[in-house]
Design an enzyme around this catalytic site. Structure first.
Site, PDB file in Angstrom:
ATOM      1  CB  ILE A  47       0.837  -2.363   6.885  1.00  0.00           C
ATOM      2  CG1 ILE A  47       0.553  -3.856   6.980  1.00  0.00           C
ATOM      3  CG2 ILE A  47       0.111  -1.739   5.700  1.00  0.00           C
ATOM      4  CD1 ILE A  47       1.062  -4.521   8.236  1.00  0.00           C
TER       5      ILE A  47
ATOM      6  CB  SER B 216       3.536   6.174  -2.299  1.00  0.00           C
ATOM      7  OG  SER B 216       3.802   6.879  -1.110  1.00  0.00           O
ATOM      8  NE  ARG B 217      -1.659  12.729  -4.042  1.00  0.00           N
ATOM      9  CZ  ARG B 217      -2.793  12.048  -4.060  1.00  0.00           C
ATOM     10  NH1 ARG B 217      -3.050  11.198  -3.077  1.00  0.00           N
ATOM     11  NH2 ARG B 217      -3.668  12.203  -5.030  1.00  0.00           N
TER      12      ARG B 217
ATOM     13  CE  LYS C 147      -5.160  -5.498  10.361  1.00  0.00           C
ATOM     14  NZ  LYS C 147      -5.361  -4.441  11.371  1.00  0.00           N
TER      15      LYS C 147
ATOM     16  CG  ASP D 143      -6.270  -1.230  12.277  1.00  0.00           C
ATOM     17  OD1 ASP D 143      -6.734  -1.246  11.121  1.00  0.00           O
ATOM     18  OD2 ASP D 143      -5.067  -1.456  12.526  1.00  0.00           O
TER      19      ASP D 143
END
Length: 321
Positions: A14, A36-37, A90, A168
């Site tokens: 997303i 971010s990993r 969201k 979701d």
């Protein structure tokens, strides 16, 4: 024009599909860092942890959280405690109590917290709300059906507790519903179909009612093949409104359509609008946290009858088994 630096936490699908392009196109924001990993965004500072970002970049006033809802609360709270404004993808959290706590903290600190509902920014939602204002609602039929293998490939979190499963995407339908209806509705019954190897439902049917006999029937499916069906049909005392393609297209009594059709991934126009709204909230130093869509989901889980469904195997993960 003042441009605000913003960081993204969680550089997944997303974020790459919607948040990064929306920020790049925005005149209000500049993507200054990521957390971010699994890799960040080319040309932008990336940090392995939020704590590292907060320590190294006190100059970034706003943070957009795009990581899964199950792990979002602690980071969002840390950001607010560090004096940063926060946007939440969201659903805004894994539980209502988490988001209530974040909202109270933001208000106490004089910070902005935006719990986003991107589908409310679809092209025809405002027109649908205007048409329904003052009208008597008789029946709403929601069909929210898409293929999880297309829209959430390899995303294991969605099948884990707190990931919501079919809710979701369906919470997008509920966000539109609670925005356009002139009356409140509440869940009265639900049937939730859980794959035997998953902790969240893959399909559901939800019934709702309003104060004057309004009825809502929602059919939700995460195994729908072909083009997604994101539709709400509202029967009123002054005609039937159809809101299609996730709120992009509206028609009344089958007449001429208005709005702008989407093309895959289908929500390009919504996220620029979200960031424009975020800029307005920052300027006003205010919050926007409407939890009505999340309440409907929570009530569906509370009232829903659980039915076992066949095991679900994600083709994107099949090679790992």
């Amino acid at each position: 024009m003042t441009v605000t630096d913003v960081a993204i936490v969680g550089v997944g699908k997303i974020a790459r599909d919607q948040h990064v392009p929306a920020i790049e196109a925005s005149g209000d924001f500049r993507l200054a860092a990521t957390v971010s990993r699994s890799g960040g965004v080319d040309g932008v500072d990336n940090f392995a942890t939020l704590d590292a970002l907060l320590a190294a970049r006190p100059d970034i006033p706003a943070i957009s959280f795009c990581n899964p809802p199950q792990v979002r609360y602690a980071g969002a709270r840390a950001a607010l405690e560090a004096g940063r404004h926060v946007m939440l993808e969201k659903p805004p959290g894994a539980s209502l109590s988490e988001v209530h706590d974040l909202a109270a903290l933001a208000e106490a600190r004089g910070l902005t917290l935006q719990a986003t509902w991107h589908s409310r920014h679809a092209a025809s939602v405002a027109a649908a709300k205007a048409f329904l204002a003052g009208r008597r609602i008789r029946l709403v039929r929601i069909d929210w059906k898409e293929d999880v293998r297309v829209w959430h490939p390899g995303q294991q979190w969605i099948w884990q507790a707190g990931g919501l499963g079919v809710f979701d995407p369906a919470i997008n339908a509920f966000s539109i519903l609670t925005e356009i209806l002139p009356v409140p509705v509440h869940v009265t019954a639900a049937e939730l179909r859980f794959p035997v190897n998953c902790e969240t439902p893959i399909a559901a049917e939800v019934e709702m009612a309003g104060p004057r006999g309004e009825r809502v029937l929602a059919a939700l499916d995460f195994l729908h093949e072909g083009d997604p069906m994101w539709r709400q049909v509202v029967e009123t005392d002054a005609g039937t409104l159809t809101l299609d393609q996730g709120g992009a297209i509206m028609s009344v009594d089958g007449g001429a359509q208005q709005g702008e059709a989407w093309s895959a991934p289908g929500i390009e126009g919504e996220y620029p609008s979200l960031y424009a709204r975020f800029a307005e909230l920052l300027a006003a130093r205010t919050c926007e946290v409407d939890l009505r869509p999340m309440v409907l989901v929570a009530d569906a889980f509370t009232l829903g009858r659980r039915v076992d469904a066949p095991a679900f195997v994600d083709p994107a993960l099949a090679g790992d088994r």
